[in-house]
Design a protein around this motif. Structure first.
Motif: not given
Length: 471
Positions: A48-51, A121-126, A186-187
Motif C-alpha cells: 500500500y501507498a498509505l494506510v 513520500l511513498s513514490a519510489p525514487a530512482p 516536501r523537499a
C-alpha cells in the motif's frame, strides 16, 4: 500504470464509505477493513501507498496497527483518524511513528492534502527507494554522535510530526532542520526559517499570518505571512522560547487547526505546513517558570532531536575544518594548517560551537601568511597553548624573572574557569545588576546605559534570574 492503493481501516460504515469515495475520485484504488484482523490480512498480501486507520476499532486500537506498520513496512506511511478534540491521541500516534493525522469530522480538503503528501513520500525514487542515508548529507562528521543524528533525521524525514530541535547556540540546529526538509516529501516546497527573537512583538501576528490591504495604518497592499509562504513545505521556528505568551496562544491554534486568519480577514484559510522548532533554552524549564505555555510545548515537542555540541564530537574537528577552509578559500586558493593548530583547537572549548569555529578560521585565514594558518593566527581567547615536547613542567623562579622581568606572573598563572558558559553568565549578571543599581532599577535607562534594547535586557534578566528588589 497501476494506481496507488490505499488501505482504509474504520469500523464506521458511513465514514469508511465517505473515505472510499473521496479516494476513488482522486484516482486511487482502495481496500477497506472494519477491524484490525482484516487490516492485517490485507497488509500480508498487498503493498500500500498509505494506510489510513481509526484510533478505536472493535478488536483493538489503531495505535497497534501504527506500530506494526512502522516496524514491518517502512516504505508505507500510516495516518490516523482521531476524534475531535483528541489532540493527545494524535500526539501519541505521531510519537509511535504515524505519518500524520486527520480529525473527525473529517474535512475532505485536509484529507486530500494528507494523501497527496503521503503519496509523494511513498513514490519510489530512482536511486533510493525508502533507504535512509542514500543522499549525501550536509551534516559533516564521522563521530558516533553525528552518525546517530543522521540516522534519526532519516527516520524523522518520513513523518509529518512536529520536531523540537535542541542544542547550544551555533551547534547547527537550522542545518539539521534543513536536512530533515531536504530528505522529506516536501523537499521541492519552501523551507522558511524564522528567528522568533528578532521580530518586534507588535508585528508578530502580521509577520506570521499576513494581513489584508487596509487592515491597519500602513497596510497598503495585501501580504502573506510565514505560514502562507511555507505552504506545502516546512516552517522552522528558531528560538521559539522567545515568543511572547500572547503570540503563543495564536500559534497553538494555527498548529492545531491548520488554518490561519490574516489580520483584517473574516475567514480562515487552510495551510499545509510542517513545524520544526528550535531553541538553545530548556523549554521544560520555561514551562515551569510560566514563560512558555504547556499545551504549546506538547504540540511542538512531539519528537525531540538533540544536536551535539562541538566539544562532544572533537573527532569531527579535522573534517569540519577542512570543509570550512575549502568554502572560505574559494577561487582555487589553497588553505592549510600549520603544526599544532588542530591540537590547539582541540584544547579549546568552543562555547560558540561550529559557528565560532567558522569565525575563528575566517579570521585566521585573513591573517595567515600565504594561506598557511599557524597557532598565532587563531587568536583563541582563553585557550592555553599546547605544551612543547621536552619542556620542563616547572621552570625555576629566577629563570622566569630573567626571561620576562616586565610581565607579572599572577595573570599568566590564573586558573581557568571550570565552565566558561557559567563564568560568562556570572560576568554578564554582575554587569546588568550594576547597571540596574546605577539607574535605581529603571530598566529603560539601564538598557540605554548598556547599549542594548529594552527587550534584550528583559530577556537577559529572565535568563539570568534577575528580579527587581522588594519594595
Amino acid at each position: 500504470m497501476t494506481s496507488p492503493r490505499i488501505l482504509v481501516v474504520d469500523d464506521e460504515a458511513d465514514l469508511r464509505e465517505l473515505l472510499e469515495i473521496t479516494l476513488l475520485k482522486m484516482g486511487l484504488d482502495v481496500d477497506s477493513a472494519a477491524t484490525l484482523k482484516q487490516a492485517r490480512a490485507f497488509l500480508a498480501g498487498t503493498e500500500y501507498a498509505l494506510v489510513l486507520t481509526d484510533m478505536r476499532l472493535p478488536d483493538g486500537l489503531g495505535l497497534e496497527l501504527v506500530r506494526e506498520v512502522t516496524a514491518a513496512f517502512r516504505c508505507t506511511p500510516i495516518a490516523v483518524v482521531t476524534a475531535y478534540g483528541s489532540a493527545d491521541n494524535a500526539v501519541v500516534a505521531l510519537k509511535a511513528g504515524a505519518f500524520d493525522y486527520v480529525s473527525k469530522p473529517v474535512v475532505l480538503d485536509e484529507l486530500r492534502i494528507l494523501v497527496r503528501s503521503a503519496l509523494r513520500l511513498s513514490a519510489p525514487a530512482p536511486d533510493s527507494a525508502c533507504e535512509p542515508g542514500a543522499a549525501p548529507s550536509r551534516l559533516i562528521g564521522r563521530s558516533d554522535a553525528m552518525q546517530s543524528l543522521r540516522a534519526q533525521i532519516a527516520r524523522l524525514a518520513r513523518s509529518m510530526a512536529p520536531i523540537a530541535i535542541t542544542g547550544e547556540s551555533g551547534s547547527g540546529k537550522e542545518l539539521a532542520a534543513r536536512e530533515i526538509h531536504a530528505q522529506s516529501s516536501r523537499a521541492a516546497k519552501p523551507f522558511i526559517a524564522v528567528n522568533c527573537g528578532a521580530i518586534p512583538e507588535a508585528l508578530m501576528e502580521a509577520e506570521f499570518f499576513g494581513y489584508r490591504k487596509g487592515a491597519f495604518t500602513g497596510a497598503a497592499d495585501e501580504r502573506d505571512g510565514f505560514f502562507q509562504a511555507a505552504n506545502g513545505g516546512t516552517l522552522m521556528l528558531d528560538e521559539v522560547a522567545d515568543l511572547p505568551l500572547a503570540m503563543q496562544v495564536k500559534l497553538l491554534r494555527a498548529i492545531q487547526e491548520r488554518r490561519v486568519r490574516k489580520i483584517g480577514a473574516t475567514a480562515e484559510e487552510p495551510v499545509d505546513v510542517r513545524i520544526i522548532s528550535a531553541t538553545h533554552q530548556n523549554l521544560a524549564h520555561c514551562v515551569e517558570t510560566g514563560r512558555f505555555r504547556q499545551d504549546l510545548f506538547y504540540r511542538l515537542n512531539v519528537i525531540e532531536l538533540g544536536v551535539p555540541a562541538l566539544r562532544e564530537r572533537l573527532d569531527d574537528l579535522e573534517l569540519l575544518t577542512t570543509a570550512i577552509l575549502e568554502r572560505l578559500a574559494g577561487g582555487g586558493q589553497r588553505a592549510g594548517l600549520g603544526a599544532q593548530v588542530l591540537e590547539t583547537m582541540r584544547g579549546y572549548g568552543f562555547p560558540g560551537n561550529v559557528r565560532e569555529l567558522e569565525n575563528v578560521l575566517e579570521r585566521a585565514l585573513a591573517f595567515a601568511d600565504g594561506g598557511m594558518i599557524e597557532v598565532g593566527d587563531l587568536s583563541l581567547k582563553g585557550a592555553r597553548a599546547m605544551p612543547v615536547a621536552g619542556a620542563p613542567a616547572h621552570a625555576p623562579a629566577h629563570s622566569q624573572a630573567q626571561s620576562a622581568p616586565a610581565e607579572p606572573a599572577a595573570p599568566a598563572l590564573a586558573a581557568l574557569p571550570n565552565s566558561l558558559p557559567d563564568y560568562l553568565n556570572q560576568v554578564e549578571r554582575d554587569i546588568i545588576i550594576r547597571a540596574l543599581a546605577q539607574t535605581q532599577f529603571n530598566r529603560t535607562q539601564a538598557a540605554q546605559l548598556l547599549g542594548i534594547s529594552f527587550r534584550q535586557l528583559r530577556y537577559q534578566m529572565q535568563k539570568l534570574d534577575i528580579h527587581a528588589p522588594e519594595p
